[in-house]
Design an enzyme around this catalytic site. Sequence first.
Site, PDB file in Angstrom:
ATOM      1  N   GLN A  51       0.816  -1.230   0.000  1.00 59.22           N
ATOM      2  CA  GLN A  51       0.000   0.000   0.000  1.00 59.22           C
ATOM      3  C   GLN A  51       0.844   1.272   0.000  1.00 59.22           C
ATOM      4  O   GLN A  51       0.482   2.257  -0.626  1.00 59.22           O
ATOM      5  CB  GLN A  51      -0.942  -0.002   1.197  1.00 59.22           C
ATOM      6  CG  GLN A  51      -2.297  -0.574   0.832  1.00 59.22           C
ATOM      7  CD  GLN A  51      -3.228  -0.699   2.006  1.00 59.22           C
ATOM      8  OE1 GLN A  51      -2.858  -0.444   3.140  1.00 59.22           O
ATOM      9  NE2 GLN A  51      -4.450  -1.103   1.733  1.00 59.22           N
ATOM     10  N   SER A  85      -3.163   4.708  -6.439  1.00 54.08           N
ATOM     11  CA  SER A  85      -4.093   5.194  -5.413  1.00 54.08           C
ATOM     12  C   SER A  85      -3.755   6.626  -5.019  1.00 54.08           C
ATOM     13  O   SER A  85      -4.651   7.451  -4.820  1.00 54.08           O
ATOM     14  CB  SER A  85      -4.062   4.288  -4.172  1.00 54.08           C
ATOM     15  OG  SER A  85      -4.672   3.063  -4.458  1.00 54.08           O
ATOM     16  N   TYR A 116      -9.657  -5.022  -8.377  1.00 49.07           N
ATOM     17  CA  TYR A 116     -10.281  -4.198  -9.413  1.00 49.07           C
ATOM     18  C   TYR A 116     -11.656  -4.757  -9.786  1.00 49.07           C
ATOM     19  O   TYR A 116     -11.944  -5.926  -9.539  1.00 49.07           O
ATOM     20  CB  TYR A 116      -9.423  -4.200 -10.680  1.00 49.07           C
ATOM     21  CG  TYR A 116      -8.155  -3.406 -10.551  1.00 49.07           C
ATOM     22  CD1 TYR A 116      -8.193  -2.025 -10.528  1.00 49.07           C
ATOM     23  CD2 TYR A 116      -6.929  -4.042 -10.444  1.00 49.07           C
ATOM     24  CE1 TYR A 116      -7.025  -1.295 -10.409  1.00 49.07           C
ATOM     25  CE2 TYR A 116      -5.755  -3.316 -10.328  1.00 49.07           C
ATOM     26  CZ  TYR A 116      -5.814  -1.945 -10.312  1.00 49.07           C
ATOM     27  OH  TYR A 116      -4.659  -1.211 -10.195  1.00 49.07           O
TER      28      TYR A 116
HETATM   29  P1  NAD Z   1     -10.225   1.876 -10.848  1.00 42.27           P
HETATM   30  O1  NAD Z   1      -9.636   3.231 -10.996  1.00 42.27           O
HETATM   31  O2  NAD Z   1      -9.789   0.788 -11.765  1.00 42.27           O
HETATM   32  O3  NAD Z   1     -11.818   1.997 -11.028  1.00 42.27           O
HETATM   33  C1  NAD Z   1     -12.556   2.977 -10.354  1.00 42.27           C
HETATM   34  C2  NAD Z   1     -13.877   2.418  -9.924  1.00 42.27           C
HETATM   35  O4  NAD Z   1     -14.735   2.209 -11.049  1.00 42.27           O
HETATM   36  C3  NAD Z   1     -13.797   1.061  -9.198  1.00 42.27           C
HETATM   37  O5  NAD Z   1     -14.299   1.211  -7.896  1.00 42.27           O
HETATM   38  C4  NAD Z   1     -14.680   0.167 -10.044  1.00 42.27           C
HETATM   39  O6  NAD Z   1     -15.404  -0.780  -9.271  1.00 42.27           O
HETATM   40  C5  NAD Z   1     -15.602   1.182 -10.691  1.00 42.27           C
HETATM   41  N1  NAD Z   1     -16.371   0.683 -11.839  1.00 42.27           N
HETATM   42  C6  NAD Z   1     -16.020  -0.219 -12.786  1.00 42.27           C
HETATM   43  N2  NAD Z   1     -17.060  -0.429 -13.638  1.00 42.27           N
HETATM   44  C7  NAD Z   1     -18.066   0.398 -13.244  1.00 42.27           C
HETATM   45  C8  NAD Z   1     -19.397   0.633 -13.686  1.00 42.27           C
HETATM   46  N3  NAD Z   1     -19.906  -0.011 -14.718  1.00 42.27           N
HETATM   47  N4  NAD Z   1     -20.137   1.541 -13.028  1.00 42.27           N
HETATM   48  C9  NAD Z   1     -19.638   2.214 -11.951  1.00 42.27           C
HETATM   49  N5  NAD Z   1     -18.411   2.010 -11.458  1.00 42.27           N
HETATM   50  C10 NAD Z   1     -17.640   1.109 -12.095  1.00 42.27           C
HETATM   51  O7  NAD Z   1     -10.061   1.335  -9.389  1.00 42.27           O
HETATM   52  P2  NAD Z   1      -9.341   1.944  -8.107  1.00 42.27           P
HETATM   53  O8  NAD Z   1     -10.123   3.084  -7.603  1.00 42.27           O
HETATM   54  O9  NAD Z   1      -7.926   2.208  -8.429  1.00 42.27           O
HETATM   55  O10 NAD Z   1      -9.395   0.713  -7.102  1.00 42.27           O
HETATM   56  C11 NAD Z   1     -10.560  -0.025  -6.923  1.00 42.27           C
HETATM   57  C12 NAD Z   1     -10.502  -0.731  -5.594  1.00 42.27           C
HETATM   58  O11 NAD Z   1      -9.322  -1.529  -5.476  1.00 42.27           O
HETATM   59  C13 NAD Z   1     -10.405   0.159  -4.364  1.00 42.27           C
HETATM   60  O12 NAD Z   1     -11.560   0.810  -4.016  1.00 42.27           O
HETATM   61  C14 NAD Z   1      -9.964  -0.867  -3.328  1.00 42.27           C
HETATM   62  O13 NAD Z   1     -11.045  -1.618  -2.850  1.00 42.27           O
HETATM   63  C15 NAD Z   1      -9.046  -1.713  -4.124  1.00 42.27           C
HETATM   64  N6  NAD Z   1      -7.686  -1.316  -3.812  1.00 42.27           N
HETATM   65  C16 NAD Z   1      -6.976  -2.093  -2.961  1.00 42.27           C
HETATM   66  C17 NAD Z   1      -5.682  -1.714  -2.616  1.00 42.27           C
HETATM   67  C18 NAD Z   1      -4.868  -2.533  -1.685  1.00 42.27           C
HETATM   68  O14 NAD Z   1      -5.357  -3.455  -1.084  1.00 42.27           O
HETATM   69  N7  NAD Z   1      -3.593  -2.247  -1.562  1.00 42.27           N
HETATM   70  C19 NAD Z   1      -5.129  -0.572  -3.139  1.00 42.27           C
HETATM   71  C20 NAD Z   1      -5.877   0.211  -4.008  1.00 42.27           C
HETATM   72  C21 NAD Z   1      -7.156  -0.181  -4.332  1.00 42.27           C
END
Ligand code: NAD
Length: 382
Positions: free
Chosen positions: A127, A133, A228
């Site tokens: 993280q 992020s 994702y």
């Molecule tokens: P991203 O930028 O790839 O996507 C952004 C958001 O778009 C996601 O929440 C996804 O679910 C959403 N999305 C996809 N299709 C969609 C649709 N049809 N309608 C509406 N929304 C839609 O993703 P991100 O923000 O970089 O990360 C997503 C998730 O990954 C985070 O919220 C978290 O849970 C997880 N994450 C985990 C870690 C970790 O454990 N180290 C770090 C970063 C993120």
Amino acid sequence: MRIGIPKETARDETRVALVPNLIPLLRKELHEVFVEKAAGRAASYSDREYRDAGALIIDDAPTLYEQTEVVLKVHPPGPAEAQAMKEGSTYVVFLAPLSHPDVVAAFLRRRITGFSMEYIPRITRAQSMDALSSMATVSGYKAAVVAAEKMVKMFPLMMTAAGTIPPAIVLVLGAGVAGLQAIATARRLGAKVEAFDPRPAVKEQVKSLGATFLDMEVAENVETTGGYAREQSEDFLKKERDVIAKRLPSMDAIICTAQVFGKRAPVLLTAEMLQHLRPGTVIVDLATEQGGNCELTVPGTTIERNGVTLVGAVNLPATLPAHASQLYAKNVVNLLLHVYQKGSTVPDFTDEITKGCCITHNGAVVQEAVKSVLEQKGVVTT
Ligand code: NAD
């Protein structure tokens, strides 16, 4: 190791890959730091600050490349930089290898050990290195600020002697890192916020920020092991658009952040749907570089359709370079100190983080997923 920070050469890029206050940390581990003249100026960091922190200022990029064996950058190298890269050196950058096969080819020719910050595995242990992020946090914040700035209304509820002004209503599509930050910022500015994301776990996060989760059946098995969203079926997207369309007449601003890693962003607002919006509504599309959540989005441009303002946001972190650089630099330094710990000079490919984000090493593509795509495209051969 001798670590170099060139000035970014990409158009409109204001970030820098290392900020002065991290230099003592690198020097403590016996690394030397070389910074190209004015590399941090656009991000508010002066050469004097770098020098005072222990860096050596170098006049030009070719000299910097010649004197260093590790290069930290934000953008992948352009042709001139690729020419200057030293054989066998290490490069840490937002590489986007599938979009830059030419850069991957240059890394292979020069036997560069290339790390791609987009490929840091999304695991708890990594993280502190998760630059996607960090940048999404900055983008989500800025998207809400841009929406507030472009709107014809104010965000908060105001009770005045001249009457009551109701709060603005903001819809956030996609509630990942950027979306949650956009919700939090819009809420802090006083707006009422509604949001939607197909990942079921997000509902509670949206509610905990004081926003309303749009009621719609969420698909099962929507999340990859990497954290994702999976690509949704056209049937799901059609149902989602129907739910969104019903809410559009009430909205003052829409912030689009929906993405599926490595794929085109889902289209959630068609040209036809925009006709349901009132004049004065603002759409900020953060998914622009992946094709946009709005069908009419034009990358890097703000357009107006029937009184609706549509912002095709590109590289919002570069509009807040001081903090964006601070976060990015910390992610990069954490990765570097993790990969080359305890004086080692060779990456340990049994480590999950190294294996996930090291794309090229010793003249070969070593990241399995990237390798298989580049093989299909004929960029590399087995
Ligand atoms: P991203 O930028 O790839 O996507 C952004 C958001 O778009 C996601 O929440 C996804 O679910 C959403 N999305 C996809 N299709 C969609 C649709 N049809 N309608 C509406 N929304 C839609 O993703 P991100 O923000 O970089 O990360 C997503 C998730 O990954 C985070 O919220 C978290 O849970 C997880 N994450 C985990 C870690 C970790 O454990 N180290 C770090 C970063 C993120």
